[in-house]
Design a protein around this motif. Structure first.
Motif, short mmCIF file in Angstrom:
data_model
loop_
_atom_site.label_atom_id
_atom_site.label_comp_id
_atom_site.label_asym_id
_atom_site.label_seq_id
_atom_site.Cartn_x
_atom_site.Cartn_y
_atom_site.Cartn_z
N GLY A 84 0.86 -1.34 0.12
CA GLY A 84 -0.13 -0.05 0.10
C GLY A 84 0.81 1.46 -0.15
N ALA A 85 2.09 1.28 -0.33
CA ALA A 85 2.88 2.47 -0.36
C ALA A 85 2.23 3.42 -1.08
CB ALA A 85 4.35 2.28 -0.77
N GLY A 86 2.10 4.69 -0.76
CA GLY A 86 1.61 5.70 -1.56
C GLY A 86 0.07 5.93 -1.65
N ALA A 87 -0.67 4.73 -1.16
CA ALA A 87 -2.27 4.80 -1.21
C ALA A 87 -2.56 5.76 -0.14
CB ALA A 87 -2.62 3.38 -0.73
N ALA A 88 -3.73 6.65 -0.69
CA ALA A 88 -4.45 7.46 0.14
C ALA A 88 -4.86 6.84 1.56
CB ALA A 88 -5.57 7.98 -0.93
N PRO A 89 -4.98 7.79 2.58
CA PRO A 89 -5.74 7.37 3.64
C PRO A 89 -6.82 7.10 3.45
CG PRO A 89 -4.50 9.27 4.04
CD PRO A 89 -4.54 8.99 2.55
N ASN A 90 -7.71 5.85 3.95
CA ASN A 90 -8.90 5.33 3.80
C ASN A 90 -9.13 4.66 2.56
OD1 ASN A 90 -10.14 5.93 6.32
ND2 ASN A 90 -10.32 8.15 5.37
N ALA A 91 -7.98 4.40 1.83
CA ALA A 91 -7.93 3.49 0.58
C ALA A 91 -8.27 2.08 0.95
CB ALA A 91 -6.57 3.52 -0.10
N VAL A 92 -9.17 1.44 0.48
CA VAL A 92 -9.90 0.18 0.79
C VAL A 92 -9.00 -1.14 0.28
CG1 VAL A 92 -11.89 -1.52 0.87
CG2 VAL A 92 -12.09 1.01 1.27
N PHE A 93 -8.70 -2.03 0.93
CA PHE A 93 -7.95 -3.12 0.44
C PHE A 93 -8.85 -4.33 0.51
CE2 PHE A 93 -4.67 -0.30 0.87
CZ PHE A 93 -3.58 -0.51 0.00
N VAL A 94 -8.90 -5.51 -0.47
CA VAL A 94 -9.51 -6.47 -0.25
C VAL A 94 -8.40 -7.61 -1.06
CG1 VAL A 94 -11.40 -8.24 -0.91
CG2 VAL A 94 -11.90 -5.87 -0.24
N GLY A 95 -8.00 -8.69 -0.01
CA GLY A 95 -7.06 -9.76 -0.69
C GLY A 95 -5.92 -8.96 -0.93
N ARG A 96 -5.51 -7.84 -0.02
CA ARG A 96 -4.40 -7.18 -0.15
C ARG A 96 -4.03 -6.36 -1.51
NH1 ARG A 96 -4.31 -11.77 1.28
NH2 ARG A 96 -3.82 -12.62 -0.78
#
Length: 183
Positions: free
Chosen positions: A78-90
């Motif tokens: 998740g490097a660089g992902a915005a705060p609150n970005a949703v992950f499913v299955g990584r």
């Protein structure tokens, strides 16, 4: 000069090649205090409130419990992902958590912002077979701001505030030792 990995939080060398190399950092997660602490050779560097399993401590697959013992950060996602970005299955879904998205998906276990995927180091306790932390998909990850910290509430993972997991993610490299203790 030795190429051996530095000792982990309890003083035992890691059995995995490269584990802990190039870092004097270690993480201790205290289940009783619901706290994650980052230590270096000089002592405590940072502490964060967390939320571990509502079901308590345990290693068995399907238990929904937080595993104890010596671990390491096997992968950072998740490097660089915005705060609150949703992950499913990584993987990022392209969604960003909001109260409206949460209402549309009641009961969803929200994994947000960053993922630090843990791997156990103690065969028979938290590695291999039915007690394998990595195969159980146990992470340190971000959570919605509405999720209480400093008290158990997860289904096995170690939840953090989004700003805190970003800070931690940026401070620690892969293979940083993580010791999960009961108290």
């Amino acid at each position: 000069m030795s190429d051996a990995a530095p000792p982990g939080p309890r003083g035992a060398a890691s059995p995995l090649p490269g584990a802990g190399r190039d870092t004097a950092l270690c993480i201790v997660v205290n289940l009783a205090r619901q706290e994650l602490c980052v230590h270096d050779a000089h002592g405590l560097r940072r502490s964060y409130p967390v939320s571990t399993s509502a079901h308590g401590a345990g290693e068995l697959e399907g238990s929904l419990r937080t595993p104890r013992g010596r671990h390491l950060i096997r992968a950072k996602i998740g490097a660089g992902a915005a705060p609150n970005a949703v992950f499913v299955g990584r993987r990022p879904t392209g969604e960003h958590w909001s109260p409206e998205l949460s209402a549309a998906h009641p009961g969803r276990d929200w994994i947000l912002t960053r993922i630090l995927w843990l791997s156990g180091l103690e065969p028979g306790r938290n590695r291999l077979g039915r007690v394998d932390t990595m195969r159980r998909y146990i992470y340190i990850h971000g959570s919605p701001e509405t999720v209480p910290m400093s008290r158990p509430g997860s289904i096995g993972c170690i939840r953090m505030r989004n700003a805190d997991v970003i800070d931690l993610f940026d401070r620690v490299p892969p293979y940083t030792p993580v010791d999960i203790v009961e108290g």
